[in-house]
Design a protein around this motif. Structure first.
Motif, mmCIF file in Angstrom:
data_model
loop_
_atom_site.group_PDB
_atom_site.id
_atom_site.type_symbol
_atom_site.label_atom_id
_atom_site.label_comp_id
_atom_site.label_asym_id
_atom_site.label_seq_id
_atom_site.Cartn_x
_atom_site.Cartn_y
_atom_site.Cartn_z
ATOM 1 N N MET A 142 31.796 -2.966 6.052
ATOM 2 C CA MET A 142 33.042 -2.913 5.186
ATOM 3 C C MET A 142 32.987 -1.401 4.584
ATOM 4 O O MET A 142 33.466 -1.442 3.498
ATOM 5 C CB MET A 142 33.147 -4.022 4.228
ATOM 6 C CG MET A 142 33.091 -5.388 4.801
ATOM 7 S SD MET A 142 34.278 -5.641 6.270
ATOM 8 C CE MET A 142 35.471 -6.188 5.297
ATOM 9 N N GLY A 143 31.930 -0.364 4.755
ATOM 10 C CA GLY A 143 31.801 0.743 4.123
ATOM 11 C C GLY A 143 33.135 1.744 4.293
ATOM 12 O O GLY A 143 33.102 2.455 3.310
ATOM 13 N N CYS A 144 33.958 1.474 5.254
ATOM 14 C CA CYS A 144 34.911 2.365 5.417
ATOM 15 C C CYS A 144 36.339 1.814 5.275
ATOM 16 O O CYS A 144 37.440 2.538 5.817
ATOM 17 C CB CYS A 144 34.776 3.127 6.744
ATOM 18 S SG CYS A 144 34.931 1.947 8.068
ATOM 19 N N SER A 145 36.502 0.848 4.632
ATOM 20 C CA SER A 145 37.669 0.262 4.247
ATOM 21 C C SER A 145 38.766 0.923 3.356
ATOM 22 O O SER A 145 38.445 1.901 2.901
ATOM 23 C CB SER A 145 37.465 -1.113 3.379
ATOM 24 O OG SER A 145 36.718 -1.875 4.136
ATOM 25 N N CYS A 146 39.944 0.674 3.804
ATOM 26 C CA CYS A 146 41.080 1.547 3.129
ATOM 27 C C CYS A 146 42.320 0.522 3.004
ATOM 28 O O CYS A 146 42.374 -0.555 3.809
ATOM 29 C CB CYS A 146 41.741 2.605 3.806
ATOM 30 S SG CYS A 146 42.473 2.295 5.334
ATOM 31 N N LYS A 147 43.208 0.727 1.996
ATOM 32 C CA LYS A 147 44.291 -0.059 1.917
ATOM 33 C C LYS A 147 45.434 0.349 2.661
ATOM 34 O O LYS A 147 45.614 1.562 2.684
ATOM 35 C CB LYS A 147 44.593 -0.247 0.469
ATOM 36 C CG LYS A 147 43.591 -1.056 -0.528
ATOM 37 C CD LYS A 147 44.154 -0.746 -1.961
ATOM 38 C CE LYS A 147 42.998 -1.232 -2.943
ATOM 39 N NZ LYS A 147 43.158 -1.273 -4.510
ATOM 40 N N TYR A 191 44.461 -4.739 4.100
ATOM 41 C CA TYR A 191 43.098 -3.983 4.292
ATOM 42 C C TYR A 191 42.720 -3.703 5.694
ATOM 43 O O TYR A 191 42.607 -4.572 6.785
ATOM 44 C CB TYR A 191 42.116 -4.668 3.419
ATOM 45 C CG TYR A 191 42.200 -5.005 2.027
ATOM 46 C CD1 TYR A 191 43.228 -4.412 1.338
ATOM 47 C CD2 TYR A 191 41.558 -6.052 1.384
ATOM 48 C CE1 TYR A 191 43.423 -4.821 0.041
ATOM 49 C CE2 TYR A 191 42.001 -6.384 -0.063
ATOM 50 C CZ TYR A 191 42.713 -5.751 -0.673
ATOM 51 O OH TYR A 191 43.076 -6.093 -1.747
ATOM 52 N N ARG A 235 39.706 -1.639 8.159
ATOM 53 C CA ARG A 235 38.403 -0.683 8.422
ATOM 54 C C ARG A 235 38.760 0.468 9.267
ATOM 55 O O ARG A 235 39.361 0.304 10.392
ATOM 56 C CB ARG A 235 37.335 -1.717 9.142
ATOM 57 C CG ARG A 235 36.831 -2.739 8.154
ATOM 58 C CD ARG A 235 36.169 -3.771 8.836
ATOM 59 N NE ARG A 235 37.148 -4.649 9.962
ATOM 60 C CZ ARG A 235 36.834 -5.453 10.740
ATOM 61 N NH1 ARG A 235 35.308 -6.082 10.433
ATOM 62 N NH2 ARG A 235 37.649 -6.078 11.575
ATOM 63 N N LYS A 259 29.237 -12.972 4.986
ATOM 64 C CA LYS A 259 29.790 -11.971 3.852
ATOM 65 C C LYS A 259 29.986 -12.906 2.452
ATOM 66 O O LYS A 259 30.400 -13.792 2.357
ATOM 67 C CB LYS A 259 31.168 -11.468 4.349
ATOM 68 C CG LYS A 259 31.780 -10.471 3.565
ATOM 69 C CD LYS A 259 31.021 -9.006 3.421
ATOM 70 C CE LYS A 259 31.683 -8.046 2.483
ATOM 71 N NZ LYS A 259 30.759 -7.492 1.784
ATOM 72 N N PHE A 271 39.202 -6.360 -2.807
ATOM 73 C CA PHE A 271 39.248 -5.024 -1.929
ATOM 74 C C PHE A 271 37.833 -4.349 -2.099
ATOM 75 O O PHE A 271 37.237 -3.973 -1.269
ATOM 76 C CB PHE A 271 40.448 -4.201 -2.240
ATOM 77 C CG PHE A 271 40.134 -2.809 -1.417
ATOM 78 C CD1 PHE A 271 40.437 -2.906 -0.030
ATOM 79 C CD2 PHE A 271 39.802 -1.626 -2.101
ATOM 80 C CE1 PHE A 271 40.232 -1.577 0.685
ATOM 81 C CE2 PHE A 271 39.933 -0.684 -1.309
ATOM 82 C CZ PHE A 271 39.803 -0.373 -0.089
ATOM 83 N N THR A 297 36.400 4.214 -1.704
ATOM 84 C CA THR A 297 35.720 4.997 -0.713
ATOM 85 C C THR A 297 35.335 6.461 -1.174
ATOM 86 O O THR A 297 36.238 7.266 -1.956
ATOM 87 C CB THR A 297 35.988 5.073 0.774
ATOM 88 O OG1 THR A 297 37.190 5.504 0.575
ATOM 89 C CG2 THR A 297 36.287 3.621 1.157
ATOM 90 N N ARG A 299 31.870 4.735 0.165
ATOM 91 C CA ARG A 299 31.157 3.738 -0.235
ATOM 92 C C ARG A 299 29.780 3.606 0.219
ATOM 93 O O ARG A 299 28.890 2.838 0.049
ATOM 94 C CB ARG A 299 31.709 2.469 0.196
ATOM 95 C CG ARG A 299 33.099 2.052 -0.245
ATOM 96 C CD ARG A 299 33.603 0.940 0.348
ATOM 97 N NE ARG A 299 34.782 0.142 0.096
ATOM 98 C CZ ARG A 299 35.485 -0.895 0.230
ATOM 99 N NH1 ARG A 299 35.239 -1.531 1.111
ATOM 100 N NH2 ARG A 299 36.634 -1.287 -0.638
ATOM 101 N N ILE A 300 29.433 4.778 1.302
ATOM 102 C CA ILE A 300 28.160 4.795 1.887
ATOM 103 C C ILE A 300 27.404 6.170 1.704
ATOM 104 O O ILE A 300 28.068 7.137 1.789
ATOM 105 C CB ILE A 300 28.411 4.538 3.377
ATOM 106 C CG1 ILE A 300 29.182 3.208 3.610
ATOM 107 C CG2 ILE A 300 27.193 4.682 4.241
ATOM 108 C CD1 ILE A 300 28.231 1.849 3.623
ATOM 109 N N VAL A 302 30.143 -1.322 -1.618
ATOM 110 C CA VAL A 302 31.251 -1.849 -1.073
ATOM 111 C C VAL A 302 31.853 -2.586 -1.920
ATOM 112 O O VAL A 302 33.208 -2.689 -2.137
ATOM 113 C CB VAL A 302 30.771 -2.647 0.309
ATOM 114 C CG1 VAL A 302 31.921 -3.668 0.799
ATOM 115 C CG2 VAL A 302 30.249 -1.933 1.285
ATOM 116 N N GLN A 314 33.905 -6.818 -1.033
ATOM 117 C CA GLN A 314 35.280 -7.020 -0.402
ATOM 118 C C GLN A 314 35.085 -8.042 0.428
ATOM 119 O O GLN A 314 34.079 -8.505 1.315
ATOM 120 C CB GLN A 314 35.490 -5.834 0.673
ATOM 121 C CG GLN A 314 36.758 -5.914 1.217
ATOM 122 C CD GLN A 314 37.134 -4.925 2.234
ATOM 123 O OE1 GLN A 314 36.445 -3.701 2.219
ATOM 124 N NE2 GLN A 314 38.257 -4.976 2.823
#
Lengths: 245, 303
Positions: A216-221, A226, A228, B45, B53, B57, B59-60, B71, B74
């Motif tokens: 879930m590092g690259c999630s966007c709305k 939501y 990924r 998770k 949410f 980002t 986030r990494i 993160v 989420q």
């Protein structure tokens, strides 16, 4: 997704900082234009996600820009180097809504994923226009490659040193198109979003942890929930995009 | 019992390998790659009362032999986890799963755990006390023995399943916090959560992560984790789940020698999606090399 071991068969500079690398091996998992691969590099903890530029039966081509230690390392790789690669990542572009005259707009290293897309659209009998946007003449690449496919190609440079002076949207306004596909830096995507008068698809970029939907590092709305970037993206439909700033 | 099996809080595991929360989703992404029933279990998770949410980002960020993530938990919220995620999990995993729970108030933890307690497939509740307490000035529950104990007691009241408290390493004295949780009724302790870290982009001169700081994980933190597992294991009488930078079968053996009954594998899953399967496959050979007949006998073997 599949983990495969690919061999570098070519790795040549296209410009001072942009390289084209051909990787040979089992690439059967690569299905759609606009997908990406995730490459393990010696001494780097995270893999490097790079979009697929072109794919054939037993090889794929990536075009990458040297922006940090990882891509620097890639640029030095000799032919014969074996790489641990995850292939078949991301959704890729949907060709179905293209219409007769799709327009492809790429900015900088956003150009490569459009190459295989142009190839497929032309093979499907579409009249394809391509706008390639760069900052300056020295950064231009792939103009001839797109022309050889049979696309009508426009090049823009921000400083006017080659082609049309300005941004991809400056070329876009004079082109008749039925649908658009784009990839590039976010300010460019926003400009295309605003300037476009049809529906379209845009490919996004984000720092990733895994590249296959786990972290879930690259999630966007988006307007449809939501997502990924690595899994439900990187390609989003114009209608679902939610600009946050 | 097989030579790889261990007993974690009254439930037997075929082997001690557990993908850590936040690196394995709800299992089904990985089930496309391999049969995840080879795992001891996995920790799903991190789940909260309300949908989240998480953080903006990026986030990494990458580090030498590790990574930083922010993160921000989420997740779709406990109701949707139960109605949408657990059925998908059940379709690809036939063992007891570890439910990972987070909260920002003691009542939130109790609410979420009470709902998950009713789920048959949930074997253990792993309670992450590293989150900030909104009623406590934003200080993490896990940095204060009393606050950690309060969460433990509140969760124990709403469930009959084993409660494992997952501790933050970002504290002065982790042993006192582990002891407080044990005294409040915890059935197990898992550690370590990520270490607070930060990276700066030299070109922009700004933090790489939008949240500025994040949790540092990966191979680089392994020695810190082994040290803390060792300290806690020697101070409490409940089982320990050890984690932090575990990447190989040898790491698993080391973590168990330090005092862990089972071992979670986190960041390694993100780099090698087959990491846990590979570790399980490699474990018998590594045991043979170090003359270990049964993995169970080495728990806390380092004195």
């Amino acid at each position: 997704m599949k983990q495969v071991f690919l061999t570098v068969t070519a790795n040549i500079p296209l410009t001072e900082t942009v390289f084209e690398m051909v990787l040979k091996g089992d690439v059967s998992e690569v299905k759609n234009s606009g997908e990406f691969i995730n490459i393990k590099l010696e001494g780097k903890y995270l893999r490097r996600p790079i979009s697929v530029c072109d794919v054939s039966e037993n090889s794929l081509t990536i075009v990458y820009k040297v922006v940090g230690g990882g891509t620097e390392q890639m640029s030095q790789m000799p032919v014969g180097t074996k790489l641990d690669v995850l292939v078949g990542l991301g959704n890729g572009y949907d060709l179905a809504p293209a219409g007769d005259k799709p327009l492809l707009l790429g900015g900088g290293v956003g150009v490569p994923p459009l190459y295989n897309l142009a190839k497929r659209l032309i093979a499907a009998g579409k009249q394809v226009s391509v706008v390639l946007g760069f900052n300056t003449k020295a950064e231009v690449f792939y103009e001839d490659e797109f022309k050889k496919l049979g696309a009508t190609v426009y090049v823009t440079t921000a400083d006017g040193s080659y082609g049309i002076k300005g941004f991809v949207t400056d070329a876009m306004k004079d082109i008749d198109y039925t649908y658009f596909y784009t990839c590039g830096p976010e300010p460019m995507l926003k400009a295309v979003y605003t300037a476009s008068n049809t529906s379209g698809q845009m490919s996004f970029e984000e720092r990733m942890g895994c590249g296959f939907g786990a972290c879930m590092g690259c999630s966007c709305k988006t307007l449809t929930g939501y997502k990924r970037i690595c899994k439900e993206g990187p390609v989003m439909k114009k209608e679902e995009i939610l600009w946050e700033n | 019992m097989g030579k790889l099996s261990v007993n974690l809080c009254g439930i037997e595991l075929d082997n001690p390998i557990i993908p850590a929360s936040g690196t394995f989703g709800f299992g089904y992404e990985f089930a496309e790659l391999y049969d995840i029933n080879c795992l001891g279990t996995f920790s799903f998770k991190g789940t909260t009362k309300d949908p989240r949410f998480g953080n903006p980002t990026p986030r990494i960020a990458e580090c030498s032999a590790g990574m930083i993530n922010a993160v921000g938990l989420q997740n779709p919220g406990v109701e949707k986890v139960i109605s949408e995620e657990l059925p998908k999990l059940k379709a690809c995993f036939n063992k007891k799963v570890m439910a990972n729970v987070s909260g920002f108030a003691v009542e939130d933890y109790a609410y979420t755990c009470a709902l998950l307690d009713k789920e048959d497939q949930v074997g253990w509740l792993e309670v992450n006390v590293s989150c900030p307490n909104v009623h406590g000035g934003g200080m993490s529950f896990g940095t204060n023995p009393d606050a950690a104990a309060e969460v433990t007691a509140a969760v124990k009241k709403v469930t009959t399943k084993p409660v494992i408290i997952k501790l933050s390493p970002n504290v002065t004295d982790i042993v006192s916090i582990a002891k407080a949780c044990e005294a409040a009724g915890a059935d197990g302790i898992s550690l370590i959560n990520t270490l607070l870290g930060m990276r700066i982009d030299l070109r922009t001169k700004k933090p790489i992560i939008a949240n500025k700081m994040g949790g540092f994980s990966g191979a680089a933190i392994f020695p810190v984790a082994v040290r803390m597992v060792y300290q806690v294991a020697n101070a409490v009488n409940i089982p320990i789940v050890g984690m932090g930078g575990v990447t190989t079968a040898e790491d698993v053996i080391e973590m168990m020698l330090a005092g862990a009954t089972a071992v979670e594998v986190g960041a390694a899953n993100l780099v090698n999606p087959f990491a846990c399967r590979d570790i399980i496959n490699d474990l018998p050979k590594a045991m043979e090399k170090y003359k270990i007949n049964s993995i169970n006998e080495i728990i806390g073997g380092c004195k």
